[in-house]
Write an enzyme that holds these catalytic residues in place. Structure first.
Site, PDB file in Angstrom:
ATOM      1  NE  ARG A 135      -3.957  -2.315   0.077  1.00  0.00           N
ATOM      2  CZ  ARG A 135      -3.423  -3.543  -0.450  1.00  0.00           C
ATOM      3  NH1 ARG A 135      -2.222  -3.448  -1.345  1.00  0.00           N
ATOM      4  NH2 ARG A 135      -3.894  -4.348  -0.643  1.00  0.00           N
ATOM      5  CD  GLU A 194      -6.385  -0.093   2.825  1.00  0.00           C
ATOM      6  OE1 GLU A 194      -5.717  -1.193   3.455  1.00  0.00           O
ATOM      7  OE2 GLU A 194      -6.683  -0.196   1.713  1.00  0.00           O
ATOM      8  CB  SER A 202      -9.241  -2.431   4.478  1.00  0.00           C
ATOM      9  OG  SER A 202      -9.755  -3.791   3.557  1.00  0.00           O
TER      10      SER A 202
HETATM   11  C1  LIG Z   1     -16.282  -0.421  -0.510  1.00  0.00           C
HETATM   12  C2  LIG Z   1     -14.782  -0.166  -1.243  1.00  0.00           C
HETATM   13  C3  LIG Z   1     -13.695  -1.770  -1.487  1.00  0.00           C
HETATM   14  C4  LIG Z   1     -12.314  -0.965  -1.883  1.00  0.00           C
HETATM   15  N1  LIG Z   1     -11.644  -2.193  -1.877  1.00  0.00           N
HETATM   16  C5  LIG Z   1     -10.206  -2.324  -2.146  1.00  0.00           C
HETATM   17  C6  LIG Z   1      -9.309  -3.385  -2.416  1.00  0.00           C
HETATM   18  O1  LIG Z   1     -10.055  -4.074  -2.320  1.00  0.00           O
HETATM   19  N2  LIG Z   1      -7.733  -2.729  -2.332  1.00  0.00           N
HETATM   20  C7  LIG Z   1      -7.688  -1.784  -2.328  1.00  0.00           C
HETATM   21  O2  LIG Z   1      -6.217  -1.226  -1.975  1.00  0.00           O
HETATM   22  N3  LIG Z   1      -7.788  -0.584  -2.017  1.00  0.00           N
HETATM   23  C8  LIG Z   1      -9.827  -1.021  -1.324  1.00  0.00           C
HETATM   24  N4  LIG Z   1     -10.170   0.294  -1.787  1.00  0.00           N
HETATM   25  C9  LIG Z   1      -9.803   1.669  -1.535  1.00  0.00           C
HETATM   26  C10 LIG Z   1      -9.578   1.841  -2.999  1.00  0.00           C
HETATM   27  O3  LIG Z   1     -10.324   1.705  -3.678  1.00  0.00           O
HETATM   28  C11 LIG Z   1      -8.325   1.594  -3.561  1.00  0.00           C
HETATM   29  O4  LIG Z   1      -7.554   2.392  -2.266  1.00  0.00           O
HETATM   30  C12 LIG Z   1      -8.226   3.306  -4.609  1.00  0.00           C
HETATM   31  O5  LIG Z   1      -7.445   2.690  -5.426  1.00  0.00           O
HETATM   32  C13 LIG Z   1      -8.115   4.471  -4.455  1.00  0.00           C
HETATM   33  O6  LIG Z   1      -8.494   4.936  -5.501  1.00  0.00           O
HETATM   34  P1  LIG Z   1      -8.998   6.802  -5.743  1.00  0.00           P
HETATM   35  O7  LIG Z   1      -8.558   7.013  -7.561  1.00  0.00           O
HETATM   36  O8  LIG Z   1     -10.126   5.719  -5.216  1.00  0.00           O
HETATM   37  O9  LIG Z   1      -7.991   7.384  -4.809  1.00  0.00           O
HETATM   38  P2  LIG Z   1      -8.130   8.788  -4.108  1.00  0.00           P
HETATM   39  O10 LIG Z   1      -9.122   8.062  -2.198  1.00  0.00           O
HETATM   40  O11 LIG Z   1      -9.214   9.586  -5.182  1.00  0.00           O
HETATM   41  O12 LIG Z   1      -7.024   9.254  -3.928  1.00  0.00           O
HETATM   42  C14 LIG Z   1      -6.397   8.444  -2.849  1.00  0.00           C
HETATM   43  C15 LIG Z   1      -5.153   8.997  -3.118  1.00  0.00           C
HETATM   44  O13 LIG Z   1      -4.464   8.724  -4.486  1.00  0.00           O
HETATM   45  C16 LIG Z   1      -3.662  10.119  -4.507  1.00  0.00           C
HETATM   46  N5  LIG Z   1      -3.786  10.568  -5.728  1.00  0.00           N
HETATM   47  C17 LIG Z   1      -5.259   9.968  -6.565  1.00  0.00           C
HETATM   48  N6  LIG Z   1      -4.643  10.082  -8.057  1.00  0.00           N
HETATM   49  C18 LIG Z   1      -3.549  10.848  -7.921  1.00  0.00           C
HETATM   50  C19 LIG Z   1      -2.728  11.346  -9.598  1.00  0.00           C
HETATM   51  N7  LIG Z   1      -3.088  10.797 -10.441  1.00  0.00           N
HETATM   52  N8  LIG Z   1      -1.480  11.646  -9.099  1.00  0.00           N
HETATM   53  C20 LIG Z   1      -0.837  11.152  -8.009  1.00  0.00           C
HETATM   54  N9  LIG Z   1      -1.830  11.271  -6.720  1.00  0.00           N
HETATM   55  C21 LIG Z   1      -2.935  10.821  -7.156  1.00  0.00           C
HETATM   56  C22 LIG Z   1      -4.467  11.165  -3.827  1.00  0.00           C
HETATM   57  O14 LIG Z   1      -3.755  12.293  -3.597  1.00  0.00           O
HETATM   58  C23 LIG Z   1      -4.984  10.249  -2.486  1.00  0.00           C
HETATM   59  O15 LIG Z   1      -3.956  10.606  -1.319  1.00  0.00           O
HETATM   60  C24 LIG Z   1     -11.592   0.322  -1.578  1.00  0.00           C
HETATM   61  C25 LIG Z   1     -12.524   0.911  -1.281  1.00  0.00           C
HETATM   62  C26 LIG Z   1     -13.750   0.653  -1.272  1.00  0.00           C
HETATM   63  C27 LIG Z   1     -14.856   2.128  -0.987  1.00  0.00           C
END
Ligand SMILES: Cc1cc2nc3c(=O)[nH]c(=O)nc-3n(C[C@H](O)[C@H](O)[C@H](O)COP(=O)(O)OP(=O)(O)OC[C@H]3O[C@@H](n4cnc5c(N)ncnc54)[C@H](O)[C@@H]3O)c2cc1C
Length: 307
Positions: A182, A303, A233
């Site tokens: 992560r 996380e 999580s």
């Molecule tokens: C129901 C549910 C299930 C999930 N299951 C999983 C799972 O199985 N495994 C897992 O790993 N995660 C899981 N997640 C967490 C999440 O979906 C992941 O971490 C996902 O990769 C986050 O992507 P996001 O676009 O939503 O990031 P955001 O929440 O928008 O951003 C997260 C971080 O990334 C940074 N960021 C985003 N885009 C960029 C970019 N282009 N350049 C630089 N920094 C950037 C942001 O500044 C922030 O710090 C889950 C979440 C939910 C709600």
């Protein structure tokens, strides 16, 4: 500074009046931009419609010394109840995805759902684990998202990012992305903006890939509280332990503070049962951390990123 940024964006858009490249909204609730449905207003939210516009926005905000936050789908964040003072740059309009041979190339705002569907259509295997992670490519690369024995570092070939320190686009190979559990080169380094990523996959069979995607999605539906807002999580895995089990054994499953609750379905999730605040979630997190430390002597880490 915010007014100055808005004026500069207006000028930028005026250069191509037939094609507005950056749209903005003032005082917009972060609760509408994240899956937790929590958070006060951001001073400004800007949506770049192409990669050049994203780079332009980042450069301009940096040159004005205006704080900025890159946001994908907001599925791994816990925004403050006070909101965000600065500009939130939302990438979700940068959604291009294509396959060439055994590669998938995707812009940072493309959803993992669309990337995995592209891989399915091209009969490419390796990304099935990501089906059902509700994030974008940028967010997933940032934190090396993973599930069911797979993670982004298994499939990323290169990442293209904008380095605000040198003002250039840089291409980095997977082995130099410092991927760990992560974490990556990009986590906690706001100077590196992920623009796009290339994934290298293996030729596969459509029905087998689809079956795997469907099976993994069903496991999520069966085990996770998907009918409530959450950020997935809330804690990282604790080496040698399942964090959800530790929370359950500590008798904390179902515990509520305000509108935030440790999910009765999956103790690794904190859910928003209605009107939860960031403060409610933070209180629950602290209760869990303290109890696990008291009972097991283990330090568990969040996380989800607090902003
Ligand atoms: C129901 C549910 C299930 C999930 N299951 C999983 C799972 O199985 N495994 C897992 O790993 N995660 C899981 N997640 C967490 C999440 O979906 C992941 O971490 C996902 O990769 C986050 O992507 P996001 O676009 O939503 O990031 P955001 O929440 O928008 O951003 C997260 C971080 O990334 C940074 N960021 C985003 N885009 C960029 C970019 N282009 N350049 C630089 N920094 C950037 C942001 O500044 C922030 O710090 C889950 C979440 C939910 C709600």
């Amino acid at each position: 500074m915010l007014q100055k940024l808005i004026a500069i964006i207006d000028e930028y858009n005026a250069q191509t009046p037939e094609n507005v490249r950056i749209t903005t909204t003032k005082d917009y609730p972060l609760s509408n931009l994240c899956t937790f449905k929590i958070g006060g207003p951001a001073d400004l939210v800007a949506y770049p419609c192409d990669i050049d516009a994203l780079i332009f926005l980042v450069k301009t905000a940096a040159s004005l010394d205006l704080p900025y936050l890159i946001l994908g789908n907001g599925s791994n964040i816990l925004p403050s109840d006070m909101g965000y003072r600065g500009v939130v740059i939302n990438t979700t309009r940068l959604t291009s995805v294509c396959s060439i041979g055994n590669k998938i190339i995707a812009e940072c705002g493309a959803s993992l759902i669309s990337v995995t569907r592209e891989a399915l259509g091209a009969q490419l295997s390796g990304l099935e684990f990501a089906y059902g992670i509700p994030g974008t490519v940028g967010g997933a690369v940032y934190m090396n998202a993973g599930a069911y024995e797979g993670q982004m570092s298994d499939v990323v070939e290169v990442v293209h990012y904008f380095d605000t320190k040198i003002g250039e686009i840089v291409t980095v190979q997977c082995e130099d992305c410092n991927f760990g559990y992560r974490i990556s080169l990009f986590s906690n380094d706001p100077t590196k903006i992920i623009l796009s990523a290339e994934f290298v996959l293996n030729p596969g069979n459509y029905d087998e890939i689809k079956q795997k995607m469907d099976d993994l999605m069903q496991r999520r539906i069966d085990k996770q509280p998907l009918d409530y807002p959450s950020a997935g999580s809330i804690f990282k895995r604790c080496p040698g332990h399942f964090t959800a089990r530790l929370i359950e054994e500590a008798g904390l499953k179902g515990l509520s503070v305000g509108g935030a609750q440790i999910s009765p379905k999956h103790a690794g999730f904190i859910i928003n049962t209605g009107g939860a605040t960031s403060a409610d979630v933070m209180s629950l997190i602290e209760i869990v951390k303290e109890k696990i430390y008291e009972e097991k002597g283990l330090n568990i880490e969040c996380e989800v990123r607090e902003i």
